[in-house]
Motif scaffolding. Structure first.
Motif, PDB file in Angstrom:
ATOM      1  N   ARG A   1      20.475 -19.000  22.790  1.00 21.97           N
ATOM      2  CA  ARG A   1      20.449 -20.343  22.203  1.00 21.97           C
ATOM      3  C   ARG A   1      19.014 -20.782  21.918  1.00 21.97           C
ATOM      4  NH1 ARG A   1      24.806 -24.142  25.488  1.00 21.97           N
ATOM      5  NH2 ARG A   1      26.530 -22.627  25.570  1.00 21.97           N
ATOM      6  N   ALA A   2      18.137 -20.556  22.877  1.00 22.44           N
ATOM      7  CA  ALA A   2      16.732 -20.929  22.680  1.00 22.44           C
ATOM      8  C   ALA A   2      16.128 -20.167  21.514  1.00 22.44           C
ATOM      9  CB  ALA A   2      15.940 -20.654  23.961  1.00 22.44           C
ATOM     10  N   ASP A   3      16.486 -18.891  21.377  1.00 25.72           N
ATOM     11  CA  ASP A   3      15.964 -18.097  20.268  1.00 25.72           C
ATOM     12  C   ASP A   3      16.431 -18.662  18.928  1.00 25.72           C
ATOM     13  OD1 ASP A   3      14.727 -15.485  19.265  1.00 25.72           O
ATOM     14  OD2 ASP A   3      16.754 -15.370  18.458  1.00 25.72           O
ATOM     15  N   ARG A   4      17.696 -19.050  18.824  1.00 25.49           N
ATOM     16  CA  ARG A   4      18.206 -19.615  17.576  1.00 25.49           C
ATOM     17  C   ARG A   4      17.493 -20.917  17.227  1.00 25.49           C
ATOM     18  NH1 ARG A   4      23.541 -18.470  19.758  1.00 25.49           N
ATOM     19  NH2 ARG A   4      23.743 -20.693  20.191  1.00 25.49           N
ATOM     20  N   ASP A   5      17.341 -21.796  18.222  1.00 30.07           N
ATOM     21  CA  ASP A   5      16.696 -23.078  17.952  1.00 30.07           C
ATOM     22  C   ASP A   5      15.217 -22.901  17.631  1.00 30.07           C
ATOM     23  OD1 ASP A   5      18.940 -24.750  18.216  1.00 30.07           O
ATOM     24  OD2 ASP A   5      18.800 -24.667  20.391  1.00 30.07           O
ATOM     25  N   LEU A   6      14.566 -21.951  18.275  1.00 32.69           N
ATOM     26  CA  LEU A   6      13.160 -21.691  17.949  1.00 32.69           C
ATOM     27  C   LEU A   6      13.015 -21.149  16.526  1.00 32.69           C
ATOM     28  CD1 LEU A   6      11.628 -20.189  21.205  1.00 32.69           C
ATOM     29  CD2 LEU A   6      10.789 -22.169  19.927  1.00 32.69           C
ATOM     30  N   ALA A   7      13.951 -20.310  16.124  1.00 36.11           N
ATOM     31  CA  ALA A   7      13.911 -19.807  14.746  1.00 36.11           C
ATOM     32  C   ALA A   7      14.050 -20.962  13.758  1.00 36.11           C
ATOM     33  CB  ALA A   7      15.022 -18.782  14.535  1.00 36.11           C
ATOM     34  N   GLU A   8      14.897 -21.947  14.112  1.00 36.87           N
ATOM     35  CA  GLU A   8      15.038 -23.128  13.251  1.00 36.87           C
ATOM     36  C   GLU A   8      13.721 -23.896  13.159  1.00 36.87           C
ATOM     37  OE1 GLU A   8      17.359 -27.434  13.399  1.00 36.87           O
ATOM     38  OE2 GLU A   8      18.256 -25.687  14.383  1.00 36.87           O
ATOM     39  N   VAL A   9      13.043 -24.041  14.279  1.00 38.43           N
ATOM     40  CA  VAL A   9      11.755 -24.747  14.276  1.00 38.43           C
ATOM     41  C   VAL A   9      10.721 -23.966  13.470  1.00 38.43           C
ATOM     42  CG1 VAL A   9       9.892 -25.639  15.713  1.00 38.43           C
ATOM     43  CG2 VAL A   9      12.258 -25.855  16.475  1.00 38.43           C
ATOM     44  N   GLU A  10      10.713 -22.655  13.643  1.00 41.06           N
ATOM     45  CA  GLU A  10       9.720 -21.825  12.952  1.00 41.06           C
ATOM     46  C   GLU A  10       9.925 -21.833  11.439  1.00 41.06           C
ATOM     47  OE1 GLU A  10      10.577 -18.339  15.105  1.00 41.06           O
ATOM     48  OE2 GLU A  10       9.159 -18.753  16.735  1.00 41.06           O
ATOM     49  N   ARG A  11      11.162 -22.065  11.000  1.00 40.92           N
ATOM     50  CA  ARG A  11      11.434 -22.156   9.559  1.00 40.92           C
ATOM     51  C   ARG A  11      11.236 -23.569   9.023  1.00 40.92           C
ATOM     52  NH1 ARG A  11      16.039 -19.099  11.197  1.00 40.92           N
ATOM     53  NH2 ARG A  11      17.286 -21.001  11.108  1.00 40.92           N
TER      54      ARG A  11
ATOM     55  N   GLU B   1       9.826 -14.790  28.663  1.00 40.34           N
ATOM     56  CA  GLU B   1       8.381 -14.998  28.504  1.00 40.34           C
ATOM     57  C   GLU B   1       7.994 -15.076  27.024  1.00 40.34           C
ATOM     58  OE1 GLU B   1       7.179 -12.595  32.612  1.00 40.34           O
ATOM     59  OE2 GLU B   1       6.616 -11.806  30.636  1.00 40.34           O
ATOM     60  N   ARG B   2       8.596 -14.218  26.204  1.00 41.96           N
ATOM     61  CA  ARG B   2       8.306 -14.259  24.770  1.00 41.96           C
ATOM     62  C   ARG B   2       8.754 -15.591  24.162  1.00 41.96           C
ATOM     63  NH1 ARG B   2      10.302  -8.952  25.086  1.00 41.96           N
ATOM     64  NH2 ARG B   2      12.316  -9.640  24.241  1.00 41.96           N
ATOM     65  N   LEU B   3       9.912 -16.038  24.593  1.00 46.58           N
ATOM     66  CA  LEU B   3      10.401 -17.320  24.083  1.00 46.58           C
ATOM     67  C   LEU B   3       9.490 -18.468  24.514  1.00 46.58           C
ATOM     68  CD1 LEU B   3      14.239 -16.870  24.672  1.00 46.58           C
ATOM     69  CD2 LEU B   3      13.061 -16.939  22.473  1.00 46.58           C
ATOM     70  N   GLY B   4       8.950 -18.372  25.724  1.00 50.82           N
ATOM     71  CA  GLY B   4       8.019 -19.406  26.183  1.00 50.82           C
ATOM     72  C   GLY B   4       6.765 -19.458  25.325  1.00 50.82           C
ATOM     73  N   ARG B   5       6.259 -18.279  24.949  1.00 50.53           N
ATOM     74  CA  ARG B   5       5.072 -18.253  24.083  1.00 50.53           C
ATOM     75  C   ARG B   5       5.404 -18.807  22.694  1.00 50.53           C
ATOM     76  NH1 ARG B   5       4.401 -13.253  26.875  1.00 50.53           N
ATOM     77  NH2 ARG B   5       5.398 -12.120  25.154  1.00 50.53           N
ATOM     78  N   ARG B   6       6.550 -18.448  22.191  1.00 48.25           N
ATOM     79  CA  ARG B   6       6.959 -18.997  20.886  1.00 48.25           C
ATOM     80  C   ARG B   6       7.143 -20.509  20.960  1.00 48.25           C
ATOM     81  NH1 ARG B   6      12.173 -15.828  19.210  1.00 48.25           N
ATOM     82  NH2 ARG B   6      12.116 -17.384  17.508  1.00 48.25           N
TER      83      ARG B   6
ATOM     84  N   GLU C   1       5.253 -25.879  19.243  1.00 42.83           N
ATOM     85  CA  GLU C   1       4.708 -27.203  19.519  1.00 42.83           C
ATOM     86  C   GLU C   1       3.384 -27.407  18.795  1.00 42.83           C
ATOM     87  OE1 GLU C   1       4.671 -30.936  20.611  1.00 42.83           O
ATOM     88  OE2 GLU C   1       6.312 -29.573  21.157  1.00 42.83           O
ATOM     89  N   THR C   2       2.558 -26.367  18.748  1.00 42.00           N
ATOM     90  CA  THR C   2       1.288 -26.453  18.009  1.00 42.00           C
ATOM     91  C   THR C   2       1.532 -26.709  16.523  1.00 42.00           C
ATOM     92  OG1 THR C   2       0.246 -24.939  19.597  1.00 42.00           O
ATOM     93  CG2 THR C   2      -0.842 -25.228  17.472  1.00 42.00           C
ATOM     94  N   MET C   3       2.514 -26.008  15.970  1.00 38.03           N
ATOM     95  CA  MET C   3       2.840 -26.211  14.560  1.00 38.03           C
ATOM     96  C   MET C   3       3.323 -27.634  14.299  1.00 38.03           C
ATOM     97  SD  MET C   3       5.848 -24.438  12.283  1.00 38.03           S
ATOM     98  CE  MET C   3       7.054 -25.444  13.153  1.00 38.03           C
TER      99      MET C   3
END
Length: 419
Positions: free
Chosen positions: A234-244, A162-167, A172-174
């Motif tokens: 895996r999703a957490d790693r890729d989301l961290a890449e997007v967030e950076r 659920e946390r990953l879904g919110r991130r 996507e907004t960013m």
């Protein structure tokens, strides 16, 4: 029938047999061609399957290569060895599969049997690659699950999902905000990471749902939880890449500005070196590099919305200009060195000429044509060395003059001793 035509019936029989034979051969050939076309059509489905498996296996190998790097960092090389070995073997199988697919795609005519054999071989190679990678990834996922501790608990994994879904929504907004300022090409890597996040979240959510159902039936769920935890990681790693990514864009903009300033300074220095260059070929080559670098600077507006492309083009232009400047400096140093050595080389040649002339004068009539010819050539080369405007060519001529004069002296002495 007259006796002279006794052979006519036999000729008719033979002719009829020949016609029948030719007709039979033509019919067999046509039948074979129809059968070949039918076999080719029947093999199309296998060829389509083979192409699909190549794509699937290639994607699996690429994903597994990323997993090897993560496993190395997380568990060490030994834990990732099985997957690394599977990737190497799969790459070998894919190379052979690509070669066979190229044979299927080329313009040469292949028989249906050949195409069927190649398609079957491609399916076997890709299936083997997928199986070996799947086994190694499953073992790695089990290892992650075993060492994850609290994350192996189903409620905790659901909360993580659920946390990953919110991130994911925030990411996507960013990206939508960045899309108003940057070109689509600048956001390609981030978009690719988001696509991988979506796939990993979908797999993880499906595994958690199945684990919940099996847990309700008191069935073992360790493997499913391990798969879910792996996909969420895996999703957490890729989301961290997007967030950076926004910071990466800002860094690329700063680097592009620094590269532009450095290239501008390089251009100023290169123009000065070109104007001072004595070698016309080196000056021309440096002028071409200056033109290319200036074109890169002038076309920055074409990639203004993509700081990564802007930075990379500036770096490439600067590298090419630095290579051209180094070549021009080497050419100038060669000319300067030749100028410095020319005076000494001419002096040596003049001295050697005097020695050779004295040797020929002492021998007079006994010295043959060879020594005199060498002396004349030495004198000619010395004249060229004095008149040649190119210091490198003049230095070469002076050295040749000294060598010819030395030869003339030796030949004169040989003739005198022989006489």
């Amino acid at each position: 029938m007259p006796d002279g035509l006794w052979w006519l019936p036999s000729l008719v029989v033979f002719a009829a047999a020949a016609v029948a034979l030719v007709g039979g051969l033509v019919g067999l050939r046509r039948l074979g061609a129809r059968r070949e076309r039918s076999a080719l059509e029947q093999g199309r489905a296998g060829e389509v399957r083979a192409k699909g498996l190549i794509v699937q296996a290639d994607n699996a190998v690429r994903e597994a290569e990323r997993e090897v790097a993560f496993a190395d960092a997380q568990f060490g090389p030994e834990a990732a060895e099985a997957l690394r070995t599977a990737v190497v073997a799969a790459r070998g199988s894919l190379r052979e599969a690509f070669i066979l697919q190229q044979r299927l795609d080329d313009a040469e005519h292949d028989t249906a049997a050949e195409r069927r054999t190649w398609s079957g071989r491609i399916e076997d190679l890709c299936g083997s690659a997928l199986a070996s990678i799947g086994e190694a990834e499953a073992a790695l996922a089990t290892r992650r699950h075993a060492e994850r501790g609290a994350h192996s608990d189903l409620p905790a994994l659901r909360a993580q999902s659920e946390r990953l879904g919110r991130r994911r929504v925030e990411a996507e907004t960013m990206l939508a905000r960045l899309a108003s300022r940057f070109a689509p090409s600048a956001l390609e890597s981030a978009r690719g990471a988001v696509t991988r996040v979506d796939a990993a979240l979908a797999d993880g959510t499906a595994a958690l749902a199945e684990a919940g159902a099996q847990l309700a039936r008191s069935e073992p769920v360790a493997d499913l939880l391990g798969i879910a935890a792996d996909r969420l990681e895996r999703a957490d790693r890729d989301l961290a890449e997007v967030e950076r990514f926004e910071l990466a864009l800002a860094g690329a903009q700063s680097e592009a500005a620094a590269e532009a300033a450095a290239l501008d300074a390089e251009l100023v220095a290169a123009r000065g070196e070109r104007d001072r260059q004595d070698d016309p070929d080196a000056a021309s080559a440096l002028g071409v590099a200056i033109g290319d670098a200036s074109a890169v600077m002038a076309s920055r507006s074409d990639v203004a919305g993509d700081p990564f492309a802007d930075r990379d083009r500036l770096r490439a232009g600067r590298d090419r200009l630095e290579v051209a400047r180094a070549a021009a400096r080497n050419a100038q140093q060669r000319l300067d060195g030749a100028r410095g050595a020319l005076g000494g080389a001419i002096a040596i040649a003049e001295s050697q000429l005097r020695v050779a002339e004295a040797a020929i004068e002492r021998g007079r009539g006994v010295v043959g044509a060879d020594a005199r010819t060498r002396l004349a050539e030495a004198q000619r080369q010395l004249v060229m060395a004095r008149q040649e405007p190119d210091p490198v060519a003049a230095l070469d001529a002076a050295r040749r003059a000294a060598a010819r004069a030395s030869d003339a002296e030796a030949l004169a002495m040989y003739d005198a001793l022989g006489h």
